[in-house]
Design a protein around this motif. Structure first.
Motif, short mmCIF file in Angstrom:
data_model
loop_
_atom_site.label_atom_id
_atom_site.label_comp_id
_atom_site.label_asym_id
_atom_site.label_seq_id
_atom_site.Cartn_x
_atom_site.Cartn_y
_atom_site.Cartn_z
N MET A 68 0.74 -1.25 0.24
CA MET A 68 -0.11 0.13 0.15
C MET A 68 0.85 1.36 0.16
O MET A 68 0.31 2.40 -0.11
N LEU A 69 2.18 1.08 0.13
CA LEU A 69 3.09 2.39 0.47
C LEU A 69 3.63 2.80 -1.06
O LEU A 69 3.59 1.97 -1.80
N LYS A 83 -0.52 5.33 18.38
CA LYS A 83 -1.01 6.31 17.35
C LYS A 83 -1.68 5.27 16.33
O LYS A 83 -0.85 4.20 16.04
N ILE A 84 -2.97 5.41 15.78
CA ILE A 84 -3.52 4.56 14.86
C ILE A 84 -4.13 5.16 13.59
O ILE A 84 -4.25 6.46 13.66
N PHE A 85 -4.03 4.52 12.58
CA PHE A 85 -4.75 4.77 11.44
C PHE A 85 -5.53 3.96 10.74
O PHE A 85 -5.13 2.50 11.03
N TYR A 86 -6.40 3.94 10.13
CA TYR A 86 -7.08 3.02 9.10
C TYR A 86 -6.62 3.15 7.75
O TYR A 86 -6.84 3.84 6.95
N PRO A 87 -6.10 1.92 7.09
CA PRO A 87 -5.65 2.03 5.76
C PRO A 87 -6.97 1.75 4.94
O PRO A 87 -8.11 1.69 5.38
N SER A 92 -4.11 -8.21 4.86
CA SER A 92 -4.19 -9.74 5.11
C SER A 92 -3.81 -10.15 6.51
O SER A 92 -2.92 -9.49 6.93
N VAL A 93 -4.58 -11.02 7.12
CA VAL A 93 -4.13 -11.71 8.45
C VAL A 93 -3.85 -13.29 8.37
O VAL A 93 -3.85 -13.94 9.05
N GLU A 153 6.81 5.21 3.89
CA GLU A 153 7.33 4.78 2.52
C GLU A 153 8.39 3.90 2.55
O GLU A 153 9.28 4.16 3.62
N LEU A 154 8.62 3.06 1.82
CA LEU A 154 9.75 2.10 1.80
C LEU A 154 11.00 2.66 1.17
O LEU A 154 10.73 3.55 0.49
#
Length: 156
Positions: A68-69, A83-87, A92-93, A153-154
Motif C-alpha cells: 500500500m506504500l 497512534k493509529i490509522f485505518y488503511p 491480510s491476516v 514509505e519504503l
C-alpha cells in the motif's frame, strides 16, 4: 547379570542420545522463530520535519501493508499509548498468530478493527494484534499529544 547391565547401559545411552537430539531440535525451532521476524523491508516515516526509521517483518501481513506504500495518513492518539490509522483497505491476516504483546516501537495491525497501531508506550498482550514491524529510530516523534500526519514509505 552382565547382559542386564549391558542392556541397561545401552538404554541409558540411547535415551541420552535422543535427549540431545531433541534439544538440538528445540534449538533449531527457537532459531527459526527468531528468524521469522527477519527485517527484509526498511521503512521511512516522516512526521512534519522529523523522520523515524523502521523495519517491516517478513510475514504476509507486513508484505500486504507494504504493498500500500507510500501513503500519507492522519494518525490519531489512542489511549495515550499508541497512534493509529485505518488503511484504505483491509490488510491480510493470513497465517497470523492469535495475538501479540507490544512494547515501545512496535508497529502492528489490530485485526478486529482493521487499524494499524504504532506503540509509543508498552502495552499488554492483545488478542487480534499482529506484529508487522518495529521503529528503529525516532519513536519520540509519535509520543506527542493529539493527532499527527505521517508519511510511510519504503526505502530502497
Amino acid at each position: 547379570m552382565n547382559r542386564l547391565i549391558i542392556t541397561t547401559l545401552l538404554l541409558v545411552g540411547c535415551t541420552q542420545v535422543y535427549a540431545c537430539s531433541a534439544d538440538k531440535g528445540l534449538d533449531a525451532s527457537i532459531q527459526q522463530d527468531d528468524t521469522s521476524k527477519k527485517d527484509t523491508m526498511k521503512l521511512k516515516i516522516t512526521i512534519g520535519d522529523k523522520t523515524a526509521t523502521a523495519i517491516l517483518y517478513d510475514n504476509p501481513t507486513s508484505r500486504d501493508f507494504a504493498a500500500m506504500l507510500p501513503v500519507t495518513v492522519k494518525m490519531d492518539d489512542y489511549s495515550n499509548t499508541e497512534k493509529i490509522f485505518y488503511p484504505s483497505r483491509k490488510v491480510s491476516v493470513k497465517d497470523a498468530p492469535a495475538g501479540f504483546d507490544p512494547s515501545v516501537g512496535d508497529i502492528t495491525l489490530y485485526a478486529p478493527w482493521g487499524n494499524i497501531a504504532l506503540f509509543y508506550k508498552d502495552f499488554g498482550y492483545s488478542s487480534g494484534l499482529i506484529s508487522i514491524g518495529k521503529i528503529t529510530s525516532g519513536i519520540e516523534a509519535f509520543a506527542v499529544k493529539g493527532s499527527i500526519t505521517a508519511k510511510f514509505e519504503l526505502v530502497k
